[in-house]
Design a protein around this motif. Sequence first.
Motif, short mmCIF file in Angstrom:
data_model
loop_
_atom_site.label_atom_id
_atom_site.label_comp_id
_atom_site.label_asym_id
_atom_site.label_seq_id
_atom_site.Cartn_x
_atom_site.Cartn_y
_atom_site.Cartn_z
N ILE A 18 1.74 -0.47 6.24
CA ILE A 18 1.26 -0.59 4.78
C ILE A 18 0.70 -2.12 5.10
O ILE A 18 1.93 -3.13 5.14
CB ILE A 18 2.56 -1.08 4.18
CG1 ILE A 18 3.74 0.60 3.67
CG2 ILE A 18 2.02 -1.19 2.25
CD1 ILE A 18 3.99 0.64 3.04
N CYS A 19 -0.36 -2.38 4.94
CA CYS A 19 -1.09 -3.90 5.00
C CYS A 19 -1.43 -4.29 3.55
O CYS A 19 -0.60 -5.76 3.05
CB CYS A 19 -1.92 -3.78 5.90
SG CYS A 19 -3.49 -5.57 5.35
N ARG A 44 6.42 0.77 8.36
CA ARG A 44 6.38 -0.99 7.74
C ARG A 44 5.65 -1.56 7.03
O ARG A 44 4.26 -1.39 7.30
CB ARG A 44 5.86 -0.95 9.52
CG ARG A 44 7.61 -0.87 10.36
CD ARG A 44 6.81 -1.33 11.62
NE ARG A 44 8.00 -1.45 12.37
CZ ARG A 44 8.46 -0.83 13.94
NH1 ARG A 44 6.84 -0.56 14.52
NH2 ARG A 44 9.28 -1.05 14.23
N GLY A 45 5.76 -2.47 6.38
CA GLY A 45 5.32 -3.59 5.65
C GLY A 45 5.03 -4.52 6.21
O GLY A 45 6.13 -4.66 7.80
N PHE A 46 3.84 -4.89 6.68
CA PHE A 46 3.44 -6.25 7.73
C PHE A 46 2.64 -7.05 6.66
O PHE A 46 1.86 -6.98 5.61
CB PHE A 46 3.38 -5.69 8.79
CG PHE A 46 1.76 -5.21 8.94
CD1 PHE A 46 1.20 -4.43 8.52
CD2 PHE A 46 0.38 -6.32 9.61
CE1 PHE A 46 -0.45 -4.27 8.62
CE2 PHE A 46 -0.74 -6.18 9.43
CZ PHE A 46 -0.87 -5.06 8.77
N ARG A 47 2.44 -8.60 7.08
CA ARG A 47 1.71 -9.73 6.61
C ARG A 47 0.61 -9.80 8.08
O ARG A 47 1.51 -10.30 9.50
CB ARG A 47 2.38 -10.85 6.00
CG ARG A 47 2.52 -10.24 4.64
CD ARG A 47 3.97 -10.86 4.08
NE ARG A 47 3.65 -12.39 3.72
CZ ARG A 47 3.94 -13.31 3.99
NH1 ARG A 47 5.17 -13.11 3.86
NH2 ARG A 47 3.38 -14.38 3.83
N ALA A 81 2.38 -12.70 10.32
CA ALA A 81 3.75 -12.53 10.82
C ALA A 81 3.18 -12.26 12.54
O ALA A 81 4.52 -12.13 13.43
CB ALA A 81 4.41 -11.87 10.29
#
Lengths: 372, 372
Positions: free
Chosen positions: B271-272, B301-304, B307
């Motif tokens: 999940i972007c 998975r969410g992510f930025r 990170a």
Amino acid sequence: MDEIRTGAGAGHPSRAGVVAVGREVRPVAYPRDEVRAADFRVVEVAVPRPGPGEVLVRNTWTSVDAALRLRLRERAPEGYFPAFPLDQPMDGIMTVGEVVESRADGFAPGDTVSHASGWRDYAVVGAGSQALGGVGALTRLDVRDTPPQAHLGVLGATGLTAYAGLFHVAELRDGDVVWVSAAAGAVGGLVAQLAKLHGHRVIGSAGSAEKVRHLREELGLDAAFNYKDGPLPDLLREAAPDGIDVYFDNVGGDHLEAALGALRTSGRVAICGMISEYAARGPSRGPGNLMLAVTKNLTIRGFRGSAHTHLLPEVRRRLGAWVREGRLPYRETVVDGLEQAPAALAALFRGDNTGKTLVRIDGVAHRENLGG
Amino acid sequence: MDEIRTGAGAGHPSRAGVVAVGREVRPVAYPRDEVRAADFRVVEVAVPRPGPGEVLVRNTWTSVDAALRLRLRERAPEGYFPAFPLDQPMDGIMTVGEVVESRADGFAPGDTVSHASGWRDYAVVGAGSQALGGVGALTRLDVRDTPPQAHLGVLGATGLTAYAGLFHVAELRDGDVVWVSAAAGAVGGLVAQLAKLHGHRVIGSAGSAEKVRHLREELGLDAAFNYKDGPLPDLLREAAPDGIDVYFDNVGGDHLEAALGALRTSGRVAICGMISEYAARGPSRGPGNLMLAVTKNLTIRGFRGSAHTHLLPEVRRRLGAWVREGRLPYRETVVDGLEQAPAALAALFRGDNTGKTLVRIDGVAHRENLGG
């Protein structure tokens, strides 16, 4: 197996190849909301002799699991084991018993075994079956140091699910603060204990004051709360003021949502089950704060123990050692009599259980040699 | 920087230490639902000289990203960068420009640099800043082979987000079938192209026939659909009859729900972003089928991108090579004039963009030496 009609005028068949009469618990209707004992019936069936490669097992203990509810529906969720057909024996429930007759290499009368043909007095089981992803394969058990029913709990599918979920799915790391929901349940209790054994701060939640006491005093958790005592985010904040790193989910719904709010950056969720949603007939309300997975770099993983069957020897070795050392005390809720299995499942959904729920089958009373 | 009042009677301050006058775009109200240009204003400010360790940059290109919407609220989501304060310059928007004056080692006038002080003509930037998790650190750019604005897109934060998300968060594996939503957008387009370059079957979705044509013909995707053309699960099933293994989510909401339905065992979601929910003032409706994560052993998975800043050199090297070889054509939606940045953001939320949305600042017209 052929059903034997009981009641006025019905007799037991007596024919070659039939070795005994045994009971089976069969679903006769899919529960609409709550599970009721009336959704099941007990039938007597003629038990055949084992064929080549098969053993006949007299079952002694069988398992009662929340996840059975997922198969007591017209359609099981996609990807899961299929629904239990109505008025058929329930294939795919973990069970232990003693071999009565063996036509399979490596199994002899008197052996204690586990397999997946539960909720019945007798089962004919093929030695090569890979039932339940292999967890339900016919397996000879070492019961010198542990009682047979431990192989349905801490040393069986329950232990595997807890172990795989905590260490492999949630990827427990040093210093993680762990929240376990339904922590007085079979899997939850084990997860909480395993995390404690690894030195973590562990918060448990459950649905009664008595269970909370069990979590604090018997399992030695660092904090515990009754989720009925207030808004979940507040209860969780009080128990974990600095947030959590791992949430082991057995409940879903508002519990998962509260966890997403409390998780710290790079936190992880292992979704083992969603008992709050098992009775749902339509789509449930998903967590409304999933965007936090993005902003906090969270990982959410669903899993089934059966996807980790390769870990079972490791689970038996490691958890078995802890059990023998007295470092992993486990609780059981034992119900006597096969015919009580549906009531035990209904009780589990009412929260009337602590630890692993088991049925002591007591097949002996129904054992009857019909010749052959 | 001091604001310079404009209008009748207002003059530019002329004082030592001020080198120029430049414009800044500032939010003056948080958008209620849709982003409107009227939620911003353009002010002129006196630009100070750089202090020790700082450089003065004349910005040339700045970035317009959907995620800015998350900071155009009273409170940004927990864990995210803070909300943009009203009537202040917007710190934390990727930008490129030319060094005008340097008091920092390693930077000289004429250098092309990237930094995070966007939506303004001039910025004084400290050389040690780790803005936006390091992605926004003042960085000297190699623009011999690529135009400067590529460092806001394919070779910058956009490329990093796509690359980290596909290879590290979704853990792309051989044979995976990949669905990318908002595939005509900046990140989505890159993800789709990277997956194609790695030999995968890639399905893209977007919100117009013209974008679908772009996905099929220019990006060469295997299948593409307009999500407005019917029920999403049906459109997805038609494009991926055997299901998908990876879903790269830029949309959230019904898109994520459809993906959970279509994912195969052991599938993964990165999940972007959740553009469908950025304007939401309350909790959104989460996916109603999250139980499928359990039954199908899914990872979400969410992510930025920020990170994964450590991957930026790798991204510049690998994606830079593909760009130079002509194997990674990228699209830009270019808007002229700093004052058009808010309108460009509003247009992005209306879907009026393809590829990376950029503002060509044209600061020159406003450059004015005020002495000092």
